[in-house]
Design a protein around this motif. Structure first.
Motif, PDB file in Angstrom:
ATOM      1  N   LEU A  29     -42.049 119.918  49.919  1.00 17.60           N
ATOM      2  CA  LEU A  29     -42.524 118.678  50.534  1.00 17.60           C
ATOM      3  C   LEU A  29     -43.969 118.451  50.121  1.00 17.60           C
ATOM      4  N   ASP A  30     -44.345 117.174  49.980  1.00 21.66           N
ATOM      5  CA  ASP A  30     -45.751 116.860  49.698  1.00 21.66           C
ATOM      6  C   ASP A  30     -46.400 116.304  50.960  1.00 21.66           C
ATOM      7  N   ASP A  31     -47.645 115.883  50.858  1.00 20.84           N
ATOM      8  CA  ASP A  31     -48.381 115.397  52.028  1.00 20.84           C
ATOM      9  C   ASP A  31     -47.817 114.095  52.583  1.00 20.84           C
ATOM     10  N   ASP A  32     -46.997 113.389  51.789  1.00 18.25           N
ATOM     11  CA  ASP A  32     -46.358 112.156  52.249  1.00 18.25           C
ATOM     12  C   ASP A  32     -44.935 112.407  52.743  1.00 18.25           C
ATOM     13  N   ASP A  33     -44.568 113.686  52.937  1.00 19.57           N
ATOM     14  CA  ASP A  33     -43.251 114.093  53.412  1.00 19.57           C
ATOM     15  C   ASP A  33     -42.134 113.694  52.439  1.00 19.57           C
ATOM     16  N   ARG A  34     -42.475 113.617  51.155  1.00 16.12           N
ATOM     17  CA  ARG A  34     -41.463 113.375  50.133  1.00 16.12           C
ATOM     18  C   ARG A  34     -40.904 114.723  49.677  1.00 16.12           C
ATOM     19  N   VAL A  35     -39.672 114.684  49.175  1.00 16.10           N
ATOM     20  CA  VAL A  35     -38.968 115.882  48.728  1.00 16.10           C
ATOM     21  C   VAL A  35     -38.922 115.893  47.200  1.00 16.10           C
ATOM     22  N   LEU A  36     -39.214 117.053  46.620  1.00 17.18           N
ATOM     23  CA  LEU A  36     -39.144 117.227  45.173  1.00 17.18           C
ATOM     24  C   LEU A  36     -37.706 117.579  44.786  1.00 17.18           C
ATOM     25  N   LEU A  37     -37.145 116.807  43.848  1.00 13.55           N
ATOM     26  CA  LEU A  37     -35.791 117.043  43.371  1.00 13.55           C
ATOM     27  C   LEU A  37     -35.769 117.072  41.853  1.00 13.55           C
ATOM     28  N   MET A  38     -34.736 117.711  41.321  1.00 16.29           N
ATOM     29  CA  MET A  38     -34.515 117.681  39.877  1.00 16.29           C
ATOM     30  C   MET A  38     -33.078 117.245  39.620  1.00 16.29           C
ATOM     31  N   GLY A 125     -38.423 114.327  40.219  1.00 19.66           N
ATOM     32  CA  GLY A 125     -39.134 113.282  40.956  1.00 19.66           C
ATOM     33  C   GLY A 125     -39.304 113.593  42.422  1.00 19.66           C
ATOM     34  N   TRP A 126     -40.228 112.845  43.017  1.00 21.42           N
ATOM     35  CA  TRP A 126     -40.482 112.909  44.458  1.00 21.42           C
ATOM     36  C   TRP A 126     -39.719 111.773  45.121  1.00 21.42           C
ATOM     37  N   PHE A 127     -39.058 112.068  46.250  1.00 22.02           N
ATOM     38  CA  PHE A 127     -38.251 111.071  46.933  1.00 22.02           C
ATOM     39  C   PHE A 127     -38.569 111.056  48.428  1.00 22.02           C
ATOM     40  N   PRO A 128     -38.777 109.846  48.988  1.00 23.81           N
ATOM     41  CA  PRO A 128     -38.888 109.750  50.448  1.00 23.81           C
ATOM     42  C   PRO A 128     -37.560 110.188  51.075  1.00 23.81           C
ATOM     43  N   VAL A 129     -37.646 110.804  52.226  1.00 28.55           N
ATOM     44  CA  VAL A 129     -36.447 111.328  52.883  1.00 28.55           C
ATOM     45  C   VAL A 129     -35.444 110.215  53.191  1.00 28.55           C
ATOM     46  N   ASP A 130     -35.925 109.013  53.430  1.00 28.75           N
ATOM     47  CA  ASP A 130     -35.006 107.911  53.736  1.00 28.75           C
ATOM     48  C   ASP A 130     -34.524 107.178  52.483  1.00 28.75           C
ATOM     49  N   ALA A 131     -34.854 107.697  51.298  1.00 34.73           N
ATOM     50  CA  ALA A 131     -34.415 107.070  50.043  1.00 34.73           C
ATOM     51  C   ALA A 131     -34.013 108.132  49.014  1.00 34.73           C
ATOM     52  N   LEU A 132     -33.278 109.128  49.469  1.00 34.15           N
ATOM     53  CA  LEU A 132     -32.841 110.197  48.585  1.00 34.15           C
ATOM     54  C   LEU A 132     -31.703 109.724  47.684  1.00 34.15           C
ATOM     55  N   PRO A 133     -31.636 110.237  46.461  1.00 37.23           N
ATOM     56  CA  PRO A 133     -30.463 109.948  45.640  1.00 37.23           C
ATOM     57  C   PRO A 133     -29.249 110.668  46.226  1.00 37.23           C
ATOM     58  N   LYS A 134     -28.087 110.423  45.675  1.00 35.85           N
ATOM     59  CA  LYS A 134     -26.868 111.093  46.155  1.00 35.85           C
ATOM     60  C   LYS A 134     -27.029 112.601  45.973  1.00 35.85           C
ATOM     61  N   ILE A 143     -32.546 120.180  53.502  1.00 31.39           N
ATOM     62  CA  ILE A 143     -33.703 119.303  53.717  1.00 31.39           C
ATOM     63  C   ILE A 143     -33.915 119.065  55.205  1.00 31.39           C
ATOM     64  N   LYS A 144     -32.823 118.781  55.924  1.00 30.66           N
ATOM     65  CA  LYS A 144     -32.923 118.562  57.378  1.00 30.66           C
ATOM     66  C   LYS A 144     -33.530 119.780  58.068  1.00 30.66           C
ATOM     67  N   GLN A 145     -33.038 120.962  57.726  1.00 32.14           N
ATOM     68  CA  GLN A 145     -33.543 122.190  58.353  1.00 32.14           C
ATOM     69  C   GLN A 145     -35.011 122.438  57.991  1.00 32.14           C
TER      70      GLN A 145
END
Length: 160
Positions: A29-38, A125-134, A143-145
């Protein structure tokens, strides 16, 4: 996907038989609560970053190393989110069978630029939790945990 040398050595003796392997997953997670995905090379799906611990390597060190190697992002492991044995073995196209015990860490990004940094990712990329890819359901649960203020999750249900 590069197979670690120690697994290649094991395969010389075990052939395609089932190997139980230690794995880690990093929910970064980053400071904006985004999730790093590949986006994975092997199946083209978006996923959390993870990998196999090297012999003698501490799991938290593995998580940080895998994130850096695959995405160029520096991070620190903050806590264990969950521990789970994969319910079913995976059989790879070459016939190798593996079953992973996964230790999931919540990690905090501390630097670096998110980018494709090795041959395991098509995109990063970084993704907001409410805009995650599939994502696979198990990835969403991790991620929830990681975002919850709860004790470490583990299953008490026997696998077989």
């Amino acid at each position: 996907m590069a197979t670690p040398d120690f697994i290649k050595d094991l395969r010389a003796f075990a052939g395609h038989r089932l190997l139980l392997l230690p794995g880690v997953t990093a929910v970064v997670l980053d400071d904006d609560d985004r999730v790093l995905l590949m986006r994975r090379v092997d199946d083209g799906r978006w996923a959390l970053i993870g990998g196999i611990a090297e012999p003698g390597e501490q799991p938290a060190v593995t998580a940080v190393r895998e994130v850096r190697e695959e995405t160029g992002v520096e991070c620190v492991a903050e806590r264990v989110v969950m521990v789970e044995a994969q319910p079913e073995p995976v059989t790879y196209p070459n016939g190798d069978q593996c079953q992973y015990t996964d230790i999931v860490f919540r990690c905090r990004a501390t630097g670096g630029e998110a980018r494709v940094n090795d041959d395991e990712a098509l995109d990063v990329g970084w993704f907001p939790v409410d805009a995650l890819p599939k994502l696979h359901e198990s990835q969403l649960f991790r991620i929830k945990q990681a975002r919850a203020d709860e004790p470490t999750w583990f299953s008490t249900t026997p696998s077989h």
